[in-house]
Every structure is written in structure tokens, then in C-alpha cells.
Scaffold this motif. Structure first.
Motif, mmCIF file in Angstrom:
data_model
loop_
_atom_site.group_PDB
_atom_site.id
_atom_site.type_symbol
_atom_site.label_atom_id
_atom_site.label_comp_id
_atom_site.label_asym_id
_atom_site.label_seq_id
_atom_site.Cartn_x
_atom_site.Cartn_y
_atom_site.Cartn_z
ATOM 1 N N PHE A 189 2.311 -2.768 5.194
ATOM 2 C CA PHE A 189 2.376 -1.559 6.018
ATOM 3 C C PHE A 189 1.157 -0.666 5.858
ATOM 4 C CE2 PHE A 189 3.430 2.980 6.072
ATOM 5 C CZ PHE A 189 3.670 3.130 7.421
ATOM 6 N N LEU A 244 1.381 -7.307 10.208
ATOM 7 C CA LEU A 244 2.240 -6.513 9.309
ATOM 8 C C LEU A 244 2.677 -7.299 8.075
ATOM 9 C CD1 LEU A 244 3.633 -3.773 8.935
ATOM 10 C CD2 LEU A 244 5.570 -4.646 10.216
ATOM 11 N N ASN A 245 3.152 -8.518 8.266
ATOM 12 C CA ASN A 245 3.635 -9.289 7.114
ATOM 13 C C ASN A 245 2.504 -9.708 6.187
ATOM 14 O OD1 ASN A 245 6.279 -9.052 7.721
ATOM 15 N ND2 ASN A 245 6.545 -11.116 8.529
ATOM 16 N N SER A 276 -1.314 0.178 8.943
ATOM 17 C CA SER A 276 -1.317 1.505 9.576
ATOM 18 C C SER A 276 -2.696 2.158 9.420
ATOM 19 C CB SER A 276 -0.209 2.401 9.019
ATOM 20 O OG SER A 276 -0.176 2.349 7.648
ATOM 21 N N VAL A 325 1.578 -5.288 14.561
ATOM 22 C CA VAL A 325 2.782 -6.108 14.385
ATOM 23 C C VAL A 325 2.412 -7.541 13.991
ATOM 24 C CG1 VAL A 325 3.111 -6.653 16.843
ATOM 25 C CG2 VAL A 325 5.050 -6.692 15.363
ATOM 26 N N LEU A 351 12.241 7.849 1.755
ATOM 27 C CA LEU A 351 13.316 7.421 2.657
ATOM 28 C C LEU A 351 13.713 5.953 2.459
ATOM 29 C CD1 LEU A 351 12.161 9.253 5.924
ATOM 30 C CD2 LEU A 351 13.901 9.976 4.319
ATOM 31 N N LYS A 352 13.049 5.269 1.555
ATOM 32 C CA LYS A 352 13.387 3.886 1.158
ATOM 33 C C LYS A 352 13.345 2.884 2.318
ATOM 34 C CE LYS A 352 14.939 5.540 -2.911
ATOM 35 N NZ LYS A 352 13.973 5.686 -3.944
ATOM 36 N N VAL A 353 12.422 3.084 3.229
ATOM 37 C CA VAL A 353 12.248 2.085 4.297
ATOM 38 C C VAL A 353 11.563 0.869 3.669
ATOM 39 C CG1 VAL A 353 11.139 1.591 6.517
ATOM 40 C CG2 VAL A 353 12.063 3.866 6.081
ATOM 41 N N GLN A 354 12.126 -0.329 3.919
ATOM 42 C CA GLN A 354 11.607 -1.549 3.272
ATOM 43 C C GLN A 354 10.482 -2.160 4.113
ATOM 44 O OE1 GLN A 354 14.040 -3.509 0.808
ATOM 45 N NE2 GLN A 354 14.631 -1.407 0.397
ATOM 46 N N PHE A 355 9.263 -1.646 3.909
ATOM 47 C CA PHE A 355 8.127 -2.198 4.653
ATOM 48 C C PHE A 355 7.640 -3.474 3.973
ATOM 49 C CE2 PHE A 355 7.380 2.383 5.767
ATOM 50 C CZ PHE A 355 7.625 2.227 7.113
ATOM 51 N N PRO A 356 7.047 -4.407 4.750
ATOM 52 C CA PRO A 356 6.417 -5.571 4.108
ATOM 53 C C PRO A 356 5.279 -5.106 3.197
ATOM 54 C CG PRO A 356 6.588 -5.880 6.490
ATOM 55 C CD PRO A 356 6.953 -4.466 6.212
ATOM 56 N N THR A 358 -2.912 10.159 6.555
ATOM 57 C CA THR A 358 -1.667 9.857 7.278
ATOM 58 C C THR A 358 -1.011 8.601 6.711
ATOM 59 O OG1 THR A 358 -2.672 10.780 9.250
ATOM 60 C CG2 THR A 358 -0.683 9.501 9.573
ATOM 61 N N PHE A 399 10.734 0.088 13.448
ATOM 62 C CA PHE A 399 10.850 -0.895 12.362
ATOM 63 C C PHE A 399 11.893 -0.455 11.328
ATOM 64 C CE2 PHE A 399 9.643 -2.809 8.316
ATOM 65 C CZ PHE A 399 9.561 -4.150 8.675
ATOM 66 N N PHE A 432 8.022 7.444 3.808
ATOM 67 C CA PHE A 432 8.965 6.461 4.344
ATOM 68 C C PHE A 432 9.334 5.385 3.321
ATOM 69 C CE2 PHE A 432 7.090 8.322 8.159
ATOM 70 C CZ PHE A 432 8.237 8.646 8.843
ATOM 71 N N LEU A 451 1.947 5.431 15.736
ATOM 72 C CA LEU A 451 2.353 5.036 14.381
ATOM 73 C C LEU A 451 3.806 5.432 14.110
ATOM 74 C CD1 LEU A 451 1.473 3.813 11.625
ATOM 75 C CD2 LEU A 451 0.923 6.128 10.907
ATOM 76 N N TYR A 503 14.410 -3.212 10.247
ATOM 77 C CA TYR A 503 13.343 -3.947 9.565
ATOM 78 C C TYR A 503 12.992 -5.223 10.332
ATOM 79 C CZ TYR A 503 14.859 -0.836 5.847
ATOM 80 O OH TYR A 503 15.211 0.278 5.131
ATOM 81 N N CYS A 554 2.631 8.665 5.008
ATOM 82 C CA CYS A 554 3.703 7.823 5.580
ATOM 83 C C CYS A 554 4.235 6.862 4.527
ATOM 84 C CB CYS A 554 3.190 7.047 6.788
ATOM 85 S SG CYS A 554 3.005 8.085 8.236
#
Lengths: 160, 500
Positions: free
Chosen positions: A99, A94-95, A103, A91, A141-146, A129, B404, A137, B397, B408, A133
Motif C-alpha cells: 500500500f 498493490l500486492n 500510494s 491496483v 483503523l486496522k485496515v489490512q493492506f497488502p 499523505t 479496498f 488506516f 487515493l 479487502y 494514510c
């Protein structure tokens, strides 16, 4: 375990007292027009009351505490701290790293630190993995990761 | 007649290719996470919640429901074969299920779980269809005092049925109430306990708290000591229970169905409580109670049926009154709200496809589970053989991604990690965490109904006792709490007598 139990109840009682004080500060109001702190005073009082009762019963040895030790093995605390270090670092970085790298790094760390697996197995598992992911994702699934240092939307653009 | 017509409409919705696919994904993922210890249906639903944004609301609910009852199904496999419950509701199955496995009867134990769950699931679909419309009509008569009293009853049920010390269950319920206060007060608009963090203005998220308390803490509890698993050998040909097994199991299956269903309806009830209650009931009713704990098939059939039946029952308060009775249902409520729907008495009229489609899909899902579990039990056993040291990094994970992915927000991850540590310590100190989660979920509704009641009735607290439905709920809550005191008083009497 009893010492831990008493410490736990003391902490929870303190939380209850703080909630009552803060609720009172927010405004208790009256029964006809309850204020924003109305329920906080009640809930905080109940929390402090139940927790104090719990502490009294534990101190008076009237309530049974678990017979087993708090840490089941000598290195239990070490294992717990090392495990928690992984997601904490994830965490924090992360930025900055994004991601995928976070991970990947966390998985390699967790596979190696608690119960070290072979480096080849670790790399295969962590890399596959992290990639699965990322695709599942972020792209499906369009998760907006940094994005961090590698922008995978650009990478995807170059590839396809 | 209406019920049959509505159910037929529901089946029409449920057999649409898209809904069949999401139902299959739901039961498959549910079984998988039920088999794997450490994540549970809550974590899995939280993880897949963002994916439901892109599908119609009925498909979303069908998939999430599939995960829920699929996990109940899968949880029994680990309980029987490894003596580790894959899911909290399967804890009780360890007692007799694993004993049966040790005696070389893992097959019939797994078989009776599958058949019991199927029979229970099938009957409860019809109970759900028959009971939901009249309950929705009754719910239209509820005002804020009735809602308030119903939530008091729900919390009392959970405290009453707590496994550990009652006082600790009351502490966690009060703690959940306190957490529910965090955020902006809807009446005055003032921020409460947000510590200047604007992300907390909408309140503390259920998902980070739940995944921390149950997901991360579970990993920590498993990792602190060496985990030894010995998987019982399963003969894949011997999965069908014998005639004698059926004779011993049929009555527990039917009793478990009705008990689980009605406990599932109660706020605070649900699959965990119903499985424990069913086991206690079967032991009490049995002609050979001494066999319980030593491989009695009734001790597997009853609880496993009850926990599946409770999952169906739990949909009634959600879809008719709009109240989630447990944390999983709260996430489903969240999924519906994300789609712009407000569960409550009118949802049946306004969204018949969603309501009846979900109910019908449960029947189809139960059939899929039967087909998925019995012939492929060998595959699930292979998955069980994956070492925990390989599994836990993935669980962490997935928890991180799941938390998150909802908002987000990195703050949500911090909340999850903090609650993970709190949950770990509290579970070691034998604090029951389910009342905390339910109080957190019900807290905002509890507060608004209490304050609305007091404002509407000029601050008269007697309103809760003078309205019949509200008074009945409060009386029930009082009786439950008083009945908890009885064993305590008896123990004190004995203690004083011994001291003399």
C-alpha cells in the motif's frame, strides 16, 4: 454528442438483450414458482426496450442531445486517460509493492502529470499523505493492506 | 408523553462523551467533504465505514448521520462562494446563493443557510420522533406485495423527479435492477452473472459502484477541462441576516422543513430532490418570482432547509421499515447489518438506545454545525482556496482506500474504476445516475418481495392490486409515470402542429 448518444444506447440495448438471453438460460420458471432468471428476463427486457426507444428518438432527432462537444478541450481525452492510469497502476501493483509504495507512487504521478507541481511540493505532499494514510488506516483503523516489499508491521516492531 | 420520555432517553444516550465525540467528528468531516467538491457524503461514509466496526452501533450511526447532514451544510458554502456545489443537493443553491455573493451579500446567504438548516433540523427531529412509532406499527402490516409496490413507487418518484430526459432515467433504473441481480439467487442457490468470480457471489457491492459513479467520474469531469474558481469575498462580520432577510426567509424555511421532511421519507426522495422541489415551490409562491436567479434569499433559505430536513426524513423508512430510500441510507443499513442489527419495525423496541440516541444526536449535531459553521466560516473559505489540481489525487487515493477497506478486495477497486468511467460517460450523455443507485439498492429486495408474493399467492399477479396498501402505492406510481408523459405529449402535439 449525438453520435456518442446513439453508440451509448446501442451498447445498453445489447446489454439488455444479453441479460434477457442469460436470464432465460438460467430459468424463467413460471408465475407460481419464478426461477432464478425470472427477474433478469423482466429487467433485461425493460432495459432493452427503454434503450431502444431512446435510440429511436435520438436517431429521429426527436430527443434533444447536449449541444456541447463530448470532449470540451483538445487534450481532454489525454487528461482522462493519464488520470485513470494512476489508479489502474495502483491496483495492478498493490500486492507486489504494498500500500505505502503504491500510494506514494500514484500521488507523485498524479501531482506531476496533469498539472505539474514543483517537485519539492509534490514530494512533501505525497510522502506526508502516504505516511498519514498508512498510520491512520493501517495502524489505527486496522485496515489490512497488502504489505508488499516493505512490511510496516516489522518496521513498527523495530521502532516501538 | 411516550415520545418525550423516549426523546429524553435519546438525549441521555447522545450526550455520552463517546457519542458527543463521534457526533463532532461526523459533522466536522461532513462539513469538510461538503466544502470540498468531488467526494460527497457517500464517498466519505464509505471511507469511514470500516472505522465504525470498532465502536458501538449507536455511536456508528450517530457519526455516519453527522457526516450526512454535515455535508448538506458544508455543500452550501461552495455553492455560494465559488458557484460549484460541494454536494449534489446544493446545486440549486448556486442559482441565488452565488448571485447574492456577487452582490456582496455572501454573509447573509451563508448565515441564512446555517440558521435555516438549524431550524429545519430541529423541527424535523420532533417530527421524526412523533411519526416513527406509528409508521413502525403500520409497517408491521406490510407483506411482500406491499414491500414490492412501495419499491415500485420509490423508483417512480426518482424517475419522475429526474433532471434529464425521462427515458434515460428509466434506462438507468433498469440498469440498476440488472446490476442488482448479480450474485447468488437466494431461492435456487444458482450464481447469476458472476462470470466465475466468487467475489461476486454476494452481489456487486454498493460502495464500489457508488464511489465510481459519483467519486471517480466527478474527478474525471473536473480534470478534463481547466477549472477556474473565483471565490467571492466574504465579510465575516456580516453573517447575520437582516430583519428584512428574516422576513423573506421565515416562510420558505418552514415550508422547506415540511416539504423536505416528507420528500425524504419517500423512497427515491431525499435531499437532492427536496432542494429542487423547494426552489420550484418558492418561485411559484413568491410575489416577485423574477428575483429568483438574481439573488433572492428565499431561493437559498428554502432549498437549504429542505435538504437538511430531508436527511432526517430519510431515517424514517430506514429505521421503521428497514428500507433505505437513497444510497447514503443504504450505506447506513450496511453499517447496522455489520453490527448484527436488522433495521425494521422492531428496532425501536429492541434497540431503543440506537433509535432514540440517533434521533437526539441529530439535534445536538445541528447545534454543533451552527457553532462550527458561523464563527469558523473563514477557515472553510481557506480550505476552498486549495487548487483542484492538488485536491484530486487525494480524492482518488481516498476512494481507493475506502473501497479496498470494506472487503479487502482488489476486484472492488476494478469495479469502482469501471463504474467511474461508465459514470463519466453517462453523466456527459445526461443519464441520471440516482435511479441506477436506488434500483441497485432496492433490486434484491424488489426481486425477493416479487417472487415471495407470487409464490405465496399461487402466481396471481392481481394480488398487488387487490390489497389496499399495495394498490395505493401502485396507483401513486402509475400517476407519477403518466404525469411524466403529459409534457411529452404536449410537445409532440406542438411538433406535429408546427410540421403541418
Amino acid at each position: 454528442m449525438r453520435r456518442w448518444d446513439i453508440t451509448g444506447t446501442a451498447v445498453i440495448t445489447a446489454v439488455g438483450v444479453y441479460v434477457v438471453w442469460e436470464g432465460w438460460r438460467l430459468g424463467f420458471g413460471a408465475f407460481e414458482s419464478p426461477g432464478p432468471g425470472f427477474i433478469a428476463v423482466f429487467a433485461g427486457s425493460l432495459l432493452a426496450l427503454f434503450s431502444t426507444a431512446n435510440m429511436v428518438l435520438t436517431v429521429a432527432k426527436y430527443q434533444k442531445t447536449a449541444a456541447r462537444p463530448f470532449w470540451p478541450e483538445t487534450d481532454s481525452l489525454r487528461k482522462v486517460l493519464l488520470t485513470m492510469a494512476g489508479p489502474v497502476a495502483f491496483v495492478l501493483l498493490l500486492n507486489a509493492l504494498g500500500f505505502f509504495l503504491c500510494s506514494l507512487g500514484m500521488l507523485i504521478y498524479l501531482f506531476r502529470v496533469i498539472h505539474p507541481h514543483r517537485i519539492s511540493l509534490t514530494l512533501v505532499l505525497a510522502l506526508s499523505t502516504a505516511l498519514v494514510c498508512l498510520v491512520l488506516f493501517q495502524f489505527v483503523l486496522k485496515v489490512q493492506f497488502p504489505q508488499g516489499v516493505i512490511n510496516f508491521y516489522h518496521v513498527k516492531g523495530w521502532l516501538f | 408523553m411516550d415520545v418525550i420520555a423516549n426523546l429524553l432517553h435519546g438525549f441521555n444516550v447522545a450526550i455520552a462523551p463517546m457519542n458527543l465525540l463521534v457526533c463532532f467528528i461526523g459533522v466536522f468531516v461532513g462539513t469538510l467533504i461538503g466544502v470540498l467538491p468531488g467526494i460527497g457524503p457517500l464517498g466519505a461514509i464509505a471511507l469511514l465505514l470500516p472505522s465504525t466496526f470498532y465502536i458501538p452501533p449507536e455511536s456508528a450511526l450517530i457519526m455516519l448521520a453527522g457526516i450526512y447532514y454535515g455535508a448538506m451544510y458544508g455543500g452550501s458554502t461552495t455553492s455560494i462562494l465559488v458557484n460549484i456545489p460541494g454536494e449534489a443537493a446544493s446545486v440549486i443553491t448556486c442559482l441565488d446563493g452565488h448571485q447574492m455573493a456577487k452582490q456582496g451579500r455572501a454573509g447573509p446567504a451563508l448565515g441564512i443557510c446555517a440558521f435555516g438548516s438549524f431550524i429545519g433540523g430541529t423541527i424535523t427531529v420532533f417530527l421524526l420522533a412523533a411519526l416513527a412509532p406509528p409508521l413502525a406499527r403500520l409497517a408491521l402490516r406490510f407483506g411482500p406485495p406491499e414491500y414490492f409496490s412501495l419499491m415500485v413507487l420509490g423508483l417512480s418518484v426518482l424517475v419522475y423527479l429526474a433532471n434529464g430526459p425521462v427515458l434515460k432515467a428509466l434506462v438507468t433504473a433498469a440498469l440498476g435492477m440488472v446490476l442488482g441481480i448479480i450474485g447468488t439467487d437466494v431461492i435456487s442457490g444458482r450464481s447469476r452473472f458472476t462470470f466465475g468470480l466468487f467475489e461476486l457471489d454476494d452481489g456487486i457491492g454498493i460502495i464500489p459502484v457508488v464511489m465510481g459513479l459519483f467519486g471517480i467520474s466527478e474527478v474525471l469531469l473536473n480534470i478534463e477541462k481547466k477549472m477556474e474558481r473565483s471565490i467571492a469575498a466574504v465579510k465575516l462580520k456580516g453573517l447575520l441576516p437582516s430583519l428584512q432577510d428574516w422576513k423573506e426567509s421565515l416562510a420558505p424555511i418552514f415550508r422547506g422543513t415540511f416539504l423536505g421532511f416528507f420528500l425524504g421519507i419517500l423512497p427515491g426522495g431525499g435531499s437532492i430532490i427536496s432542494s429542487f422541489a423547494s426552489y420550484a415551490m418558492e418561485k411559484k409562491l413568491s410575489r416577485a418570482p423574477e428575483k429568483f436567479g438574481h439573488g433572492a434569499i428565499a431561493g437559498v433559505a428554502g432549498p437549504e432547509t429542505a435538504n437538511n430536513a430531508a436527511t432526517s426524513g430519510a431515517f424514517i423508512p430506514l429505521l421503521t421499515i428497514g428500507i433505505p430510500t437513497n444510497a447514503v441510507m443504504a450505506l447506513m443499513l450496511g453499517a447496522l447489518v455489520i453490527h448484527g442489527l436488522q433495521p425494521g419495525p422492531l428496532i425501536m423496541k429492541e434497540q431503543p438506545a440506537l433509535f432514540w440516541g440517533t434521533i437526539a444526536s441529530m439535534y445536538i449535531g445541528n447545534l454543533m454545525l451552527l457553532l462550527l459553521n458561523l464563527p469558523f466560516i473563514g477557515i472553510w473559505v481557506q480550505i476552498l482556496k486549495v487548487r483542484y489540481t492538488i485536491l484530486f489525487p487525494f480524492i482518488i487515493l481516498f476512494c481507493l482506500i475506502g473501497v479496498f477497506g470494506v472487503n479487502y478486495s482488489r476486484l472492488d477497486i476494478w469495479i469502482m474504476l469501471i463504474f467511474g468511467v461508465c459514470g463519466y460517460v453517462m453523466r456527459k450523455l445526461e443519464y441520471e445516475l440516482a435511479p441506477l443507485v436506488l434500483a441497485l439498492i432496492l433490486g434484491p429486495m424488489f426481486e425477493s418481495s416479487l417472487r415471495q408474493s407470487l409464490i405465496i399467492f399461487n402466481g396471481n399477479p392481481l394480488v398487488f392490486f387487490t390489497r389496499p396498501i399495495s394498490a395505493a402505492f401502485l396507483l401513486g406510481a402509475l400517476l407519477l409515470l403518466l404525469s411524466n408523459l403529459l409534457p411529452w405529449m404536449r410537445a409532440r402535439k406542438k411538433y406535429l402542429a408546427d410540421a403541418d
